[in-house]
Design a protein around this motif. Structure first.
Motif, PDB file in Angstrom:
ATOM      1  N   ALA A   1       0.740  -1.345  -0.113  1.00  0.00           N
ATOM      2  CA  ALA A   1       0.080   0.132  -0.136  1.00  0.00           C
ATOM      3  C   ALA A   1       0.880   1.246  -0.057  1.00  0.00           C
ATOM      4  CB  ALA A   1      -1.046   0.024   1.212  1.00  0.00           C
ATOM      5  N   GLU A   2       2.168   1.323   0.710  1.00  0.00           N
ATOM      6  CA  GLU A   2       2.767   2.405   0.753  1.00  0.00           C
ATOM      7  C   GLU A   2       3.435   2.604  -0.711  1.00  0.00           C
ATOM      8  OE1 GLU A   2       5.944   3.027   3.784  1.00  0.00           O
ATOM      9  OE2 GLU A   2       4.549   2.143   5.175  1.00  0.00           O
ATOM     10  N   LEU A   3       3.907   1.690  -1.430  1.00  0.00           N
ATOM     11  CA  LEU A   3       4.533   1.726  -2.467  1.00  0.00           C
ATOM     12  C   LEU A   3       3.573   2.327  -3.544  1.00  0.00           C
ATOM     13  CD1 LEU A   3       7.023   1.607  -4.407  1.00  0.00           C
ATOM     14  CD2 LEU A   3       6.269  -0.958  -4.689  1.00  0.00           C
TER      15      LEU A   3
ATOM     16  N   SER B   1       2.819   5.809  -3.058  1.00  0.00           N
ATOM     17  CA  SER B   1       4.024   6.732  -3.612  1.00  0.00           C
ATOM     18  C   SER B   1       3.788   6.847  -5.185  1.00  0.00           C
ATOM     19  CB  SER B   1       5.570   6.275  -3.110  1.00  0.00           C
ATOM     20  OG  SER B   1       5.614   5.186  -3.931  1.00  0.00           O
ATOM     21  N   TRP B   2       3.658   5.712  -6.016  1.00  0.00           N
ATOM     22  CA  TRP B   2       3.381   5.934  -7.422  1.00  0.00           C
ATOM     23  C   TRP B   2       2.194   6.380  -7.662  1.00  0.00           C
ATOM     24  CZ3 TRP B   2       4.501  -0.258  -8.674  1.00  0.00           C
ATOM     25  CH2 TRP B   2       5.682  -0.393  -8.345  1.00  0.00           C
ATOM     26  N   ASN B   3       1.056   6.580  -6.950  1.00  0.00           N
ATOM     27  CA  ASN B   3      -0.113   7.295  -7.178  1.00  0.00           C
ATOM     28  C   ASN B   3       0.176   8.873  -7.065  1.00  0.00           C
ATOM     29  OD1 ASN B   3      -1.684   5.415  -8.370  1.00  0.00           O
ATOM     30  ND2 ASN B   3      -2.275   4.708  -6.476  1.00  0.00           N
ATOM     31  N   ALA B   4       1.108   9.184  -6.010  1.00  0.00           N
ATOM     32  CA  ALA B   4       0.940  10.705  -5.951  1.00  0.00           C
ATOM     33  C   ALA B   4       1.050  11.593  -7.240  1.00  0.00           C
ATOM     34  CB  ALA B   4       2.508  10.864  -5.387  1.00  0.00           C
ATOM     35  N   ALA B   5       1.626  11.222  -8.153  1.00  0.00           N
ATOM     36  CA  ALA B   5       1.540  12.009  -9.576  1.00  0.00           C
ATOM     37  C   ALA B   5       0.454  11.415 -10.588  1.00  0.00           C
ATOM     38  CB  ALA B   5       2.959  11.973 -10.143  1.00  0.00           C
ATOM     39  N   GLN B   6      -0.395  10.775 -10.252  1.00  0.00           N
ATOM     40  CA  GLN B   6      -1.243  10.161 -11.159  1.00  0.00           C
ATOM     41  C   GLN B   6      -2.642  10.858 -10.911  1.00  0.00           C
ATOM     42  OE1 GLN B   6      -0.581   7.781 -13.344  1.00  0.00           O
ATOM     43  NE2 GLN B   6       1.384   7.993 -12.429  1.00  0.00           N
ATOM     44  N   PRO B   7      -3.502  10.951 -12.088  1.00  0.00           N
ATOM     45  CA  PRO B   7      -4.851  11.402 -12.078  1.00  0.00           C
ATOM     46  C   PRO B   7      -5.718  10.855 -11.121  1.00  0.00           C
ATOM     47  CG  PRO B   7      -4.494  10.412 -14.118  1.00  0.00           C
ATOM     48  CD  PRO B   7      -3.271  10.147 -13.296  1.00  0.00           C
ATOM     49  N   VAL B   8      -5.538   9.513 -10.827  1.00  0.00           N
ATOM     50  CA  VAL B   8      -6.590   8.581 -10.056  1.00  0.00           C
ATOM     51  C   VAL B   8      -5.545   7.745  -9.078  1.00  0.00           C
ATOM     52  CG1 VAL B   8      -8.467   8.717 -11.558  1.00  0.00           C
ATOM     53  CG2 VAL B   8      -6.728   7.018 -11.743  1.00  0.00           C
ATOM     54  N   ALA B   9      -6.256   7.088  -8.122  1.00  0.00           N
ATOM     55  CA  ALA B   9      -5.452   6.258  -7.254  1.00  0.00           C
ATOM     56  C   ALA B   9      -5.568   4.832  -7.921  1.00  0.00           C
ATOM     57  CB  ALA B   9      -6.061   6.206  -5.870  1.00  0.00           C
ATOM     58  N   TYR B  10      -4.645   4.602  -8.739  1.00  0.00           N
ATOM     59  CA  TYR B  10      -4.462   3.269  -9.580  1.00  0.00           C
ATOM     60  C   TYR B  10      -4.280   2.332  -8.507  1.00  0.00           C
ATOM     61  CZ  TYR B  10      -4.175   5.635 -13.909  1.00  0.00           C
ATOM     62  OH  TYR B  10      -4.925   6.452 -15.029  1.00  0.00           O
ATOM     63  N   ARG B  11      -4.796   1.031  -8.884  1.00  0.00           N
ATOM     64  CA  ARG B  11      -4.184  -0.314  -8.121  1.00  0.00           C
ATOM     65  C   ARG B  11      -3.124  -0.602  -8.938  1.00  0.00           C
ATOM     66  NH1 ARG B  11     -10.124  -3.384  -7.446  1.00  0.00           N
ATOM     67  NH2 ARG B  11     -11.183  -1.743  -6.628  1.00  0.00           N
ATOM     68  N   TRP B  12      -2.036  -0.968  -8.066  1.00  0.00           N
ATOM     69  CA  TRP B  12      -0.778  -1.323  -8.890  1.00  0.00           C
ATOM     70  C   TRP B  12      -0.617  -2.989  -8.655  1.00  0.00           C
ATOM     71  CZ3 TRP B  12       2.055   2.039 -11.840  1.00  0.00           C
ATOM     72  CH2 TRP B  12       1.663   3.172 -11.813  1.00  0.00           C
ATOM     73  N   LEU B  13      -0.250  -3.629  -9.705  1.00  0.00           N
ATOM     74  CA  LEU B  13       0.095  -5.015  -9.359  1.00  0.00           C
ATOM     75  C   LEU B  13       1.360  -5.371 -10.012  1.00  0.00           C
ATOM     76  CD1 LEU B  13      -3.514  -6.131 -11.018  1.00  0.00           C
ATOM     77  CD2 LEU B  13      -2.776  -5.947  -8.602  1.00  0.00           C
ATOM     78  N   ARG B  14       1.916  -6.283  -9.447  1.00  0.00           N
ATOM     79  CA  ARG B  14       3.514  -6.496  -9.880  1.00  0.00           C
ATOM     80  C   ARG B  14       3.111  -8.201 -10.110  1.00  0.00           C
ATOM     81  NH1 ARG B  14       7.111  -4.880  -5.740  1.00  0.00           N
ATOM     82  NH2 ARG B  14       7.610  -3.154  -7.056  1.00  0.00           N
ATOM     83  N   HIS B  15       4.079  -8.665 -11.195  1.00  0.00           N
ATOM     84  CA  HIS B  15       4.158 -10.118 -11.352  1.00  0.00           C
ATOM     85  C   HIS B  15       4.541 -10.719 -10.181  1.00  0.00           C
ATOM     86  CE1 HIS B  15       6.228 -13.401 -13.263  1.00  0.00           C
ATOM     87  NE2 HIS B  15       4.986 -13.745 -13.203  1.00  0.00           N
ATOM     88  N   ASP B  16       3.980 -11.780  -9.752  1.00  0.00           N
ATOM     89  CA  ASP B  16       4.351 -12.671  -8.827  1.00  0.00           C
ATOM     90  C   ASP B  16       5.075 -13.892  -9.331  1.00  0.00           C
ATOM     91  OD1 ASP B  16       4.570 -14.366  -6.643  1.00  0.00           O
ATOM     92  OD2 ASP B  16       2.600 -14.417  -6.289  1.00  0.00           O
ATOM     93  N   ALA B  17       6.313 -13.940  -9.399  1.00  0.00           N
ATOM     94  CA  ALA B  17       7.202 -14.846  -9.996  1.00  0.00           C
ATOM     95  C   ALA B  17       6.828 -16.461  -9.636  1.00  0.00           C
ATOM     96  CB  ALA B  17       8.837 -14.574  -9.908  1.00  0.00           C
ATOM     97  N   GLY B  18       6.083 -16.161  -8.268  1.00  0.00           N
ATOM     98  CA  GLY B  18       5.803 -17.821  -7.682  1.00  0.00           C
ATOM     99  C   GLY B  18       4.452 -18.291  -8.385  1.00  0.00           C
TER     100      GLY B  18
END
Length: 163
Positions: free
Chosen positions: A139-141, A144-161
């Motif tokens: 959530a913190e990351l 921080s990524w949403n600070a400059a975005q027009p909306v509060a996107y949901r950010w997802l990362r590839h889970d290598a597992g």
């Protein structure tokens, strides 16, 4: 189904897939509806963008999905972006097929990290990407990524597992 490089001849088809202004916002964050074909071709001018169409392998190559990879060598990452499936082909698992195909291309670049963002109101896309092996970032990351975005996107990362 297979991924093929996007060509300018695909632009009008892809631009015509969103059925409403709301869908355009969910897809690419733009406000213009309908989307001009030129907008889609203009996205290809960035040298760090690799665009693909998902084509139906039965018969002539008919695009049924579109998505991009945004490569960032400085950050050693790739973002999957602007994924969309043609209206008549939705609800058949092609979004997940598209996401997995783009993911394979992203992993082949050798970048350390692969992620994507989802409009906060797009629960269907969120479920699709989670099913394709992506998991929410901390959530913190995300904040921080949403600070400059027009909306509060949901950010997802590839889970290598995951598969």
């Amino acid at each position: 189904m297979e991924l093929a490089p996007f060509g300018p001849a695909h632009a009008a088809t892809v631009a015509g897939w969103p059925a409403s202004a709301e869908e355009v916002v969910m897809w690419c964050g733009r406000r213009d509806f309908p989307v001009p074909a030129r907008t889609v071709t203009d996205w290809q001018e960035d040298q760090d963008v690799r665009a693909y169409v998902l084509v139906d392998g039965d018969g002539p190559a008919v695009p049924v999905g579109y998505g991009e990879l945004w490569l960032d060598a400085e950050e050693d990452e790739v973002e999957l972006a602007r994924l969309i499936v043609a209206p008549g082909h939705r609800g058949k698992g092609l979004g997940r097929t598209l996401a997995r195909g783009l993911l394979a291309h992203a992993l082949a670049t050798g970048h350390a990290d692969v992620f994507l963002r989802v409009h906060p109101d797009n629960d269907r896309a969120l479920r699709c990407y989670e099913g394709a092996g992506f998991a929410p970032v901390d959530a913190e990351l995300a904040a921080s990524w949403n600070a400059a975005q027009p909306v509060a996107y949901r950010w997802l990362r590839h889970d290598a597992g995951s598969r």
